[in-house]
Design a protein around this motif. Structure first.
Motif, PDB file in Angstrom:
ATOM      1  N   SER A 149      32.384  59.938 -23.738  1.00 20.65           N
ATOM      2  CA  SER A 149      32.772  59.154 -24.909  1.00 20.65           C
ATOM      3  C   SER A 149      31.705  58.067 -25.150  1.00 20.65           C
ATOM      4  CB  SER A 149      34.174  58.570 -24.697  1.00 20.65           C
ATOM      5  OG  SER A 149      34.742  58.138 -25.914  1.00 20.65           O
ATOM      6  N   ALA A 150      32.069  56.789 -25.077  1.00 16.23           N
ATOM      7  CA  ALA A 150      31.047  55.747 -25.215  1.00 16.23           C
ATOM      8  C   ALA A 150      29.971  55.903 -24.156  1.00 16.23           C
ATOM      9  CB  ALA A 150      31.687  54.365 -25.108  1.00 16.23           C
ATOM     10  N   GLY A 151      30.355  56.420 -22.996  1.00 14.89           N
ATOM     11  CA  GLY A 151      29.376  56.678 -21.945  1.00 14.89           C
ATOM     12  C   GLY A 151      28.384  57.766 -22.310  1.00 14.89           C
ATOM     13  N   GLY A 152      28.800  58.691 -23.183  1.00 16.53           N
ATOM     14  CA  GLY A 152      27.864  59.690 -23.684  1.00 16.53           C
ATOM     15  C   GLY A 152      26.797  59.057 -24.538  1.00 16.53           C
ATOM     16  N   HIS A 153      27.202  58.089 -25.356  1.00 14.49           N
ATOM     17  CA  HIS A 153      26.252  57.314 -26.159  1.00 14.49           C
ATOM     18  C   HIS A 153      25.277  56.566 -25.252  1.00 14.49           C
ATOM     19  CE1 HIS A 153      25.303  53.242 -27.798  1.00 14.49           C
ATOM     20  NE2 HIS A 153      24.921  53.939 -28.863  1.00 14.49           N
ATOM     21  N   LEU A 154      25.811  55.922 -24.210  1.00 10.36           N
ATOM     22  CA  LEU A 154      24.966  55.161 -23.297  1.00 10.36           C
ATOM     23  C   LEU A 154      24.037  56.077 -22.504  1.00 10.36           C
ATOM     24  CD1 LEU A 154      27.695  52.644 -22.066  1.00 10.36           C
ATOM     25  CD2 LEU A 154      25.848  52.203 -23.711  1.00 10.36           C
ATOM     26  N   THR A 155      24.479  57.293 -22.238  1.00 11.89           N
ATOM     27  CA  THR A 155      23.617  58.269 -21.579  1.00 11.89           C
ATOM     28  C   THR A 155      22.410  58.606 -22.447  1.00 11.89           C
ATOM     29  OG1 THR A 155      25.431  59.251 -20.312  1.00 11.89           O
ATOM     30  CG2 THR A 155      23.500  60.645 -20.703  1.00 11.89           C
ATOM     31  N   ALA A 156      22.667  58.838 -23.731  1.00 18.96           N
ATOM     32  CA  ALA A 156      21.570  59.163 -24.644  1.00 18.96           C
ATOM     33  C   ALA A 156      20.555  58.028 -24.704  1.00 18.96           C
ATOM     34  CB  ALA A 156      22.121  59.458 -26.034  1.00 18.96           C
ATOM     35  N   LEU A 157      21.028  56.787 -24.678  1.00 17.35           N
ATOM     36  CA  LEU A 157      20.116  55.645 -24.756  1.00 17.35           C
ATOM     37  C   LEU A 157      19.438  55.354 -23.417  1.00 17.35           C
ATOM     38  CD1 LEU A 157      22.011  53.119 -27.058  1.00 17.35           C
ATOM     39  CD2 LEU A 157      20.245  54.776 -27.654  1.00 17.35           C
ATOM     40  N   GLY A 158      20.027  55.822 -22.321  1.00 18.33           N
ATOM     41  CA  GLY A 158      19.445  55.565 -21.011  1.00 18.33           C
ATOM     42  C   GLY A 158      18.587  56.689 -20.482  1.00 18.33           C
ATOM     43  N   LEU A 159      18.440  57.737 -21.274  1.00  8.53           N
ATOM     44  CA  LEU A 159      17.725  58.927 -20.811  1.00  8.53           C
ATOM     45  C   LEU A 159      16.273  58.635 -20.455  1.00  8.53           C
ATOM     46  CD1 LEU A 159      18.426  61.949 -20.421  1.00  8.53           C
ATOM     47  CD2 LEU A 159      17.499  62.362 -22.702  1.00  8.53           C
ATOM     48  N   ASP A 160      15.687  57.626 -21.073  1.00  6.88           N
ATOM     49  CA  ASP A 160      14.287  57.293 -20.801  1.00  6.88           C
ATOM     50  C   ASP A 160      14.111  56.390 -19.588  1.00  6.88           C
ATOM     51  OD1 ASP A 160      15.378  54.995 -21.862  1.00  6.88           O
ATOM     52  OD2 ASP A 160      13.785  54.641 -23.332  1.00  6.88           O
ATOM     53  N   GLY A 161      15.187  56.127 -18.864  1.00  9.57           N
ATOM     54  CA  GLY A 161      15.116  55.246 -17.702  1.00  9.57           C
ATOM     55  C   GLY A 161      14.267  55.809 -16.579  1.00  9.57           C
ATOM     56  N   ASP A 162      13.699  54.924 -15.780  1.00  4.32           N
ATOM     57  CA  ASP A 162      12.862  55.325 -14.665  1.00  4.32           C
ATOM     58  C   ASP A 162      13.682  56.124 -13.658  1.00  4.32           C
ATOM     59  OD1 ASP A 162      10.605  55.476 -13.040  1.00  4.32           O
ATOM     60  OD2 ASP A 162      11.047  53.588 -12.021  1.00  4.32           O
ATOM     61  N   GLY A 163      13.209  57.289 -13.307  1.00  4.54           N
ATOM     62  CA  GLY A 163      13.895  58.135 -12.349  1.00  4.54           C
ATOM     63  C   GLY A 163      14.891  59.097 -12.947  1.00  4.54           C
ATOM     64  N   VAL A 164      15.246  58.908 -14.206  1.00 11.45           N
ATOM     65  CA  VAL A 164      16.199  59.809 -14.860  1.00 11.45           C
ATOM     66  C   VAL A 164      15.489  61.121 -15.187  1.00 11.45           C
ATOM     67  CG1 VAL A 164      17.693  60.182 -16.863  1.00 11.45           C
ATOM     68  CG2 VAL A 164      17.547  57.909 -15.814  1.00 11.45           C
ATOM     69  N   VAL A 165      15.985  62.219 -14.632  1.00 15.68           N
ATOM     70  CA  VAL A 165      15.342  63.519 -14.852  1.00 15.68           C
ATOM     71  C   VAL A 165      16.050  64.353 -15.908  1.00 15.68           C
ATOM     72  CG1 VAL A 165      14.383  63.575 -12.535  1.00 15.68           C
ATOM     73  CG2 VAL A 165      16.627  64.603 -12.951  1.00 15.68           C
TER      74      VAL A 165
END
Length: 272
Positions: A149-165
């Motif tokens: 839900s809102a966490g899906g939105h936050l996932t999309a915005l956090g995808l460029d984070g260091d270590g995120v594959v």
């Protein structure tokens, strides 16, 4: 775009289009079951709970230990950025732990105590903190980011984070303008600038694999949000996953189950 047609409808229709609790008759029972299952997970697995990653009361992470050198599944809860708590969703890591990876959850300050801009900043801090925790715990530091839900939105915005594959967005919100015209905006108070800057459907595509899942029994707007974002990302790695018969709450079983289709899709990104 289908989701844009909502803006021309009466207020009551706009509100109902995003009211998952009202749309799912068994939502209260499912949420109560989530609480019980989450308590069981804590009792069964070694974990560092409520580790602070910032000064806010909700800026806490849980870390469940896995085998040396394994990746870490990191889950972010939903609740339209204004409800719920990470503790209620600890059950979602059960399948990941059985599949031999580390697992973590992060909380964040809710609206209206924090703006969406602030929430996104906190989540980025949380992702970095989980990676540090993973490395200290003997993990690889590779992060499999996921949220509901809102966490899906936050996932999309956090995808460029260091270590995120790679990532998994479950029943996420990827265009904020429709939300700005519903009851949800009373707490969020989204500004036009935030809509532009924090809507994944309006941002450059992050070239990392992202699986986008939704339930076929969900509200039409939730399905349309995922489908639109999958189309927007069609040139990037990833997939769109329809979970047959799943509603907005039961879809989490596709992640919590060690053989769940959403969990399998996310873990496959770690081997890609």
């Amino acid at each position: 775009m289908v989701i844009d047609t909502l803006l021309h409808l009466p207020q009551a229709v706009r509100d109902a289009a995003y009211d998952n609790t009202r749309a799912v008759a068994s939502s209260a029972q499912q949420l109560a079951a989530f609480e019980a299952r989450s308590l069981a997970v804590v009792q069964q697995h070694a974990a560092d709970l409520d580790v602070a990653y910032g000064p806010g009361a909700r800026q806490r992470l849980d870390y469940f230990h896995g085998p040396a050198g394994a990746s870490t599944l990191l889950f972010m809860h939903g609740g339209y950025w204004q409800m719920r708590h990470k503790n209620s969703f600890r059950f979602v890591v059960q399948g990941a732990l059985q599949q031999g990876v580390h697992a973590a959850l992060i909380g964040y300050t809710l609206a209206p105590q924090a703006s969406l801009t602030q929430i996104v900043q906190e989540v980025r801090q949380g992702i970095a903190a989980v990676r540090r925790q993973a490395l200290a715990a003997g993990g690889s530091g590779r992060i499999l980011l996921c949220g509901w839900s809102a966490g899906g939105h936050l996932t999309a915005l956090g995808l460029d984070g260091d270590g995120v594959v790679g990532g998994l967005g479950i029943s996420g919100i990827y265009a904020l303008e429709p939300v700005r015209h519903t009851y949800l905006n009373q707490a969020l108070q989204l500004t036009p600038a935030e809509v532009d800057q924090l809507s994944p459907l309006q941002l450059p595509v992050v070239d990392k694999p992202l699986v986008l899942a939704y339930g076929t029994a969900e509200l039409a707007q939730l399905q349309a949000q995922t489908q639109a974002f999958a189309h927007y990302r069609q040139a990037a790695p990833g997939a769109c996953l329809a979970v047959p018969g799943a509603d907005h709450f039961s879809i989490l079983n596709a992640l919590a189950d060690p053989q769940g289709v959403a969990l399998k899709a996310l873990l496959a990104l770690d081997r890609a």
